[in-house]
Design a protein around this motif. Structure first.
Motif, PDB file in Angstrom:
ATOM      1  N   PHE A  14       0.852  -1.188   0.000  1.00 26.54           N
ATOM      2  CA  PHE A  14       0.000   0.000   0.000  1.00 26.54           C
ATOM      3  C   PHE A  14       0.887   1.236   0.000  1.00 26.54           C
ATOM      4  O   PHE A  14       2.080   1.168   0.301  1.00 26.54           O
ATOM      5  CB  PHE A  14      -0.932   0.014   1.218  1.00 26.54           C
ATOM      6  N   GLU A  15       0.286   2.369  -0.354  1.00 26.30           N
ATOM      7  CA  GLU A  15       1.007   3.629  -0.395  1.00 26.30           C
ATOM      8  C   GLU A  15       0.918   4.342   0.951  1.00 26.30           C
ATOM      9  O   GLU A  15       0.036   4.049   1.772  1.00 26.30           O
ATOM     10  CB  GLU A  15       0.429   4.540  -1.490  1.00 26.30           C
ATOM     11  N   ARG A  16       1.832   5.281   1.150  1.00 26.65           N
ATOM     12  CA  ARG A  16       1.820   6.064   2.383  1.00 26.65           C
ATOM     13  C   ARG A  16       0.530   6.861   2.520  1.00 26.65           C
ATOM     14  O   ARG A  16       0.003   7.042   3.616  1.00 26.65           O
ATOM     15  CB  ARG A  16       3.023   7.005   2.397  1.00 26.65           C
ATOM     16  N   GLU A  17       0.003   7.339   1.380  1.00 29.45           N
ATOM     17  CA  GLU A  17      -1.219   8.133   1.419  1.00 29.45           C
ATOM     18  C   GLU A  17      -2.417   7.323   1.906  1.00 29.45           C
ATOM     19  O   GLU A  17      -3.407   7.894   2.374  1.00 29.45           O
ATOM     20  CB  GLU A  17      -1.520   8.711   0.029  1.00 29.45           C
ATOM     21  N   ASP A  18      -2.340   6.000   1.786  1.00 34.16           N
ATOM     22  CA  ASP A  18      -3.457   5.167   2.242  1.00 34.16           C
ATOM     23  C   ASP A  18      -3.633   5.222   3.752  1.00 34.16           C
ATOM     24  O   ASP A  18      -4.686   4.818   4.266  1.00 34.16           O
ATOM     25  CB  ASP A  18      -3.241   3.715   1.806  1.00 34.16           C
ATOM     26  N   LEU A  19      -2.615   5.702   4.465  1.00 35.52           N
ATOM     27  CA  LEU A  19      -2.693   5.812   5.921  1.00 35.52           C
ATOM     28  C   LEU A  19      -2.859   7.258   6.377  1.00 35.52           C
ATOM     29  O   LEU A  19      -2.779   7.538   7.570  1.00 35.52           O
ATOM     30  CB  LEU A  19      -1.428   5.225   6.564  1.00 35.52           C
ATOM     31  N   SER A  20      -3.085   8.165   5.434  1.00 33.78           N
ATOM     32  CA  SER A  20      -3.117   9.590   5.765  1.00 33.78           C
ATOM     33  C   SER A  20      -4.409  10.011   6.449  1.00 33.78           C
ATOM     34  O   SER A  20      -4.456  11.058   7.082  1.00 33.78           O
ATOM     35  CB  SER A  20      -2.909  10.424   4.494  1.00 33.78           C
ATOM     36  N   SER A  21      -5.465   9.236   6.336  1.00 28.77           N
ATOM     37  CA  SER A  21      -6.734   9.590   6.974  1.00 28.77           C
ATOM     38  C   SER A  21      -7.519   8.316   7.249  1.00 28.77           C
ATOM     39  O   SER A  21      -7.231   7.248   6.692  1.00 28.77           O
ATOM     40  CB  SER A  21      -7.549  10.537   6.085  1.00 28.77           C
ATOM     41  N   TRP A  22      -8.509   8.454   8.109  1.00 29.33           N
ATOM     42  CA  TRP A  22      -9.346   7.309   8.443  1.00 29.33           C
ATOM     43  C   TRP A  22     -10.097   6.802   7.215  1.00 29.33           C
ATOM     44  O   TRP A  22     -10.238   5.598   7.007  1.00 29.33           O
ATOM     45  CB  TRP A  22     -10.318   7.681   9.550  1.00 29.33           C
ATOM     46  N   HIS A  23     -10.565   7.730   6.391  1.00 28.61           N
ATOM     47  CA  HIS A  23     -11.300   7.345   5.186  1.00 28.61           C
ATOM     48  C   HIS A  23     -10.412   6.549   4.239  1.00 28.61           C
ATOM     49  O   HIS A  23     -10.840   5.521   3.690  1.00 28.61           O
ATOM     50  CB  HIS A  23     -11.838   8.594   4.486  1.00 28.61           C
ATOM     51  N   ARG A  24      -9.172   7.006   4.050  1.00 32.06           N
ATOM     52  CA  ARG A  24      -8.258   6.290   3.159  1.00 32.06           C
ATOM     53  C   ARG A  24      -7.929   4.907   3.721  1.00 32.06           C
ATOM     54  O   ARG A  24      -7.790   3.939   2.976  1.00 32.06           O
ATOM     55  CB  ARG A  24      -6.974   7.103   2.965  1.00 32.06           C
ATOM     56  N   LEU A  25      -7.800   4.810   5.051  1.00 30.00           N
ATOM     57  CA  LEU A  25      -7.516   3.518   5.671  1.00 30.00           C
ATOM     58  C   LEU A  25      -8.680   2.552   5.481  1.00 30.00           C
ATOM     59  O   LEU A  25      -8.479   1.367   5.170  1.00 30.00           O
ATOM     60  CB  LEU A  25      -7.224   3.710   7.160  1.00 30.00           C
ATOM     61  N   VAL A  26      -9.902   3.064   5.650  1.00 29.31           N
ATOM     62  CA  VAL A  26     -11.080   2.214   5.449  1.00 29.31           C
ATOM     63  C   VAL A  26     -11.155   1.751   3.995  1.00 29.31           C
ATOM     64  O   VAL A  26     -11.467   0.585   3.716  1.00 29.31           O
ATOM     65  CB  VAL A  26     -12.360   2.970   5.856  1.00 29.31           C
ATOM     66  N   CYS A  27     -10.851   2.661   3.073  1.00 31.10           N
ATOM     67  CA  CYS A  27     -10.846   2.284   1.655  1.00 31.10           C
ATOM     68  C   CYS A  27      -9.794   1.212   1.377  1.00 31.10           C
ATOM     69  O   CYS A  27     -10.030   0.279   0.596  1.00 31.10           O
ATOM     70  CB  CYS A  27     -10.598   3.512   0.784  1.00 31.10           C
ATOM     71  N   LEU A  28      -8.628   1.348   2.018  1.00 33.69           N
ATOM     72  CA  LEU A  28      -7.573   0.356   1.837  1.00 33.69           C
ATOM     73  C   LEU A  28      -8.016  -1.008   2.354  1.00 33.69           C
ATOM     74  O   LEU A  28      -7.837  -2.030   1.682  1.00 33.69           O
ATOM     75  CB  LEU A  28      -6.307   0.810   2.565  1.00 33.69           C
ATOM     76  N   LEU A  29      -8.596  -1.041   3.552  1.00 37.16           N
ATOM     77  CA  LEU A  29      -8.997  -2.314   4.145  1.00 37.16           C
ATOM     78  C   LEU A  29     -10.149  -2.966   3.390  1.00 37.16           C
ATOM     79  O   LEU A  29     -10.351  -4.180   3.501  1.00 37.16           O
ATOM     80  CB  LEU A  29      -9.387  -2.108   5.610  1.00 37.16           C
ATOM     81  N   ASN A  30     -10.913  -2.176   2.644  1.00 33.36           N
ATOM     82  CA  ASN A  30     -12.018  -2.722   1.856  1.00 33.36           C
ATOM     83  C   ASN A  30     -11.655  -2.898   0.387  1.00 33.36           C
ATOM     84  O   ASN A  30     -12.540  -3.142  -0.438  1.00 33.36           O
ATOM     85  CB  ASN A  30     -13.251  -1.826   1.982  1.00 33.36           C
ATOM     86  N   ARG A  31     -10.385  -2.777   0.070  1.00 34.17           N
ATOM     87  CA  ARG A  31      -9.938  -2.977  -1.303  1.00 34.17           C
ATOM     88  C   ARG A  31     -10.187  -4.428  -1.716  1.00 34.17           C
ATOM     89  O   ARG A  31      -9.896  -5.354  -0.958  1.00 34.17           O
ATOM     90  CB  ARG A  31      -8.452  -2.650  -1.410  1.00 34.17           C
ATOM     91  N   PRO A  32     -10.735  -4.665  -2.904  1.00 32.95           N
ATOM     92  CA  PRO A  32     -11.035  -6.041  -3.323  1.00 32.95           C
ATOM     93  C   PRO A  32      -9.765  -6.885  -3.436  1.00 32.95           C
ATOM     94  O   PRO A  32      -8.722  -6.417  -3.888  1.00 32.95           O
ATOM     95  CB  PRO A  32     -11.705  -5.859  -4.695  1.00 32.95           C
ATOM     96  N   ALA A  33      -9.870  -8.127  -3.006  1.00 34.09           N
ATOM     97  CA  ALA A  33      -8.748  -9.066  -3.068  1.00 34.09           C
ATOM     98  C   ALA A  33      -9.257 -10.416  -3.554  1.00 34.09           C
ATOM     99  O   ALA A  33     -10.436 -10.753  -3.394  1.00 34.09           O
ATOM    100  CB  ALA A  33      -8.079  -9.204  -1.699  1.00 34.09           C
ATOM    101  N   ASP A  34      -8.361 -11.186  -4.129  1.00 30.63           N
ATOM    102  CA  ASP A  34      -8.708 -12.512  -4.628  1.00 30.63           C
ATOM    103  C   ASP A  34      -9.063 -13.433  -3.454  1.00 30.63           C
ATOM    104  O   ASP A  34      -8.350 -13.468  -2.451  1.00 30.63           O
ATOM    105  CB  ASP A  34      -7.524 -13.091  -5.406  1.00 30.63           C
ATOM    106  N   PRO A  35     -10.152 -14.188  -3.542  1.00 29.15           N
ATOM    107  CA  PRO A  35     -10.561 -15.046  -2.417  1.00 29.15           C
ATOM    108  C   PRO A  35      -9.862 -16.399  -2.373  1.00 29.15           C
ATOM    109  O   PRO A  35     -10.147 -17.211  -1.487  1.00 29.15           O
ATOM    110  CB  PRO A  35     -12.058 -15.234  -2.676  1.00 29.15           C
ATOM    111  N   ALA A  36      -8.950 -16.677  -3.316  1.00 29.73           N
ATOM    112  CA  ALA A  36      -8.416 -18.032  -3.456  1.00 29.73           C
ATOM    113  C   ALA A  36      -7.649 -18.489  -2.217  1.00 29.73           C
ATOM    114  O   ALA A  36      -7.899 -19.572  -1.670  1.00 29.73           O
ATOM    115  CB  ALA A  36      -7.526 -18.109  -4.697  1.00 29.73           C
ATOM    116  N   SER A  37      -6.699 -17.689  -1.755  1.00 30.30           N
ATOM    117  CA  SER A  37      -5.890 -18.095  -0.607  1.00 30.30           C
ATOM    118  C   SER A  37      -6.743 -18.254   0.646  1.00 30.30           C
ATOM    119  O   SER A  37      -6.541 -19.185   1.438  1.00 30.30           O
ATOM    120  CB  SER A  37      -4.782 -17.064  -0.364  1.00 30.30           C
TER     121      SER A  37
END
Length: 353
Positions: free
Chosen positions: A57-80
């Motif tokens: 992730f980028e440093r900007e993803d931790l710059s605000s609560w909204h960006r952090l929530v967006c990062l944690l909800n970023r789509p990921a592959d369900p395979a693993s």
């Protein structure tokens, strides 16, 4: 006049030159500023790219609560996550018959057998033996449902409700890994781990291979694999008895350490390998698994460590559960790339993919 002219010329020459020079300097300064700005921007991009390569992730993803929530909800592959769900359910189904006590339930809940209750939970009492068998059967089918991804939410609720009930019936059976099983079961209940390799996916095309939020992986990686299991275990090993090699000195005589005894005496095997190696591995395992460059080494040492523990201690399915967690640190799509190498005649085996 000439003097004045000369003076003016002389005075003007430096002025013009200064003005010209200042203009050039100003122009050069502006150009330098623009160059520095471009370099700084390139440096930020390079730094950001390097950070993304290292951490995902980028440093900007931790710059605000909204960006952090967006990062944690970023789509990921369900395979693993789906592979881990399958392995965890399978291991728990085996554990229920062994360490949970289904194979000797009549002995475990004999009338009048001494028990030790948890504080504030003295009101919990075991049911009659026939109903305790029913409780264990519900827990077993819950684990099977988790493994197959069949009626996934219901299966998770069946497993964790009966598991925690049995867990809190007797304090003498408490240990760290039993607590961990219940914690993972609870976490899987709130995750979407039935999007891959699941019967639910076959029944519902909308669920099959649908992406999952990134926090599904983050929660398991950070809470389970780094802090609870490895890192806190390493901190606990920082006491004097462990650091000085006295806690488990008898382990150095086990046959698993024969290769080390070929080059080191028993005392050094106990101090350096058993105690020193265990301490260093617990403190660093989570971080070795996290980074791409060190992950192969982390998986090797962690796998070797848990395989040894399965032979050294009577800890049930804990070692195999932890082996199942290691691939969670790999890229989420690793099962797809792995199954893509299967020959054509084995493709029906991967029908859930």
């Amino acid at each position: 006049m000439e003097a004045g002219t000369c003076d003016n010329a002389a005075a003007g020459a430096p002025f013009v030159e200064k003005s010209s020079g200042h203009g050039d300097s100003s122009g050069g300064s502006d150009e330098e500023k623009r160059t520095m700005q471009r370099a700084a921007a390139a440096g930020v991009v390079e730094c950001g790219s390097r950070m993304k390569r290292l951490f995902g992730f980028e440093r900007e993803d931790l710059s605000s609560w909204h960006r952090l929530v967006c990062l944690l909800n970023r789509p990921a592959d369900p395979a693993s996550l789906g592979i881990f769900r399958f392995l965890f359910g399978m291991v728990m189904a085996i554990d229920i018959t062994q360490e949970r006590g289904l194979s000797h339930l009549d002995y475990k809940y004999l009338d009048g057998a001494p028990v030790c209750r948890f504080p504030l939970l003295n009101f919990l009492q075991p049911l009659p033996l026939d109903y305790m068998y029913l409780v264990y059967v519900v827990m077993f089918f819950g684990a099977i449902g988790i493994m197959l991804g069949c009626f996934y939410r219901l299966a998770c609720l069946m497993f964790i409700s009966t598991y925690w009930y049995v867990f809190f019936l007797d304090k003498t059976t408490w240990n760290n890994h039993s607590y961990l099983y219940g914690l993972i079961g609870f976490q899987l209940t709130i995750m979407d781990a039935n999007r891959y390799w699941s019967i639910d996916g076959l029944r519902s095309p909308k669920k099959r291979n649908a992406q999952v939020p990134l926090w599904n992986y983050t929660l398991l990686r950070s809470q389970v694999c780094i802090f609870i299991v490895y890192f806190i275990a390493g901190i606990k090993k920082l006491d004097a008895d462990w650091v000085e090699g006295y806690s488990m000195s008898y382990l150095a005589h086990h046959w698993l350490f024969d290769p080390f005894r070929m080059i080191l005496p028993n005392e050094m095997v106990s101090l350096l390998v058993v105690h020193g190696g265990g301490l260093c591995l617990d403190l660093s395992a989570g971080y070795l698994l996290f980074f791409d460059a060190t992950r192969p080494y982390g998986i090797f040492f962690v796998s070797y460590f848990h395989c040894m523990n399965s032979q050294l201690f009577n800890i049930g399915m804990f070692s195999y559960t932890m082996l199942a967690t290691s691939p969670l640190f790999c890229y989420p799509d690793w099962p797809r790339r792995f199954f893509a190498h299967f020959p054509c005649f084995l493709r029906p085996v991967t029908v859930f993919v």
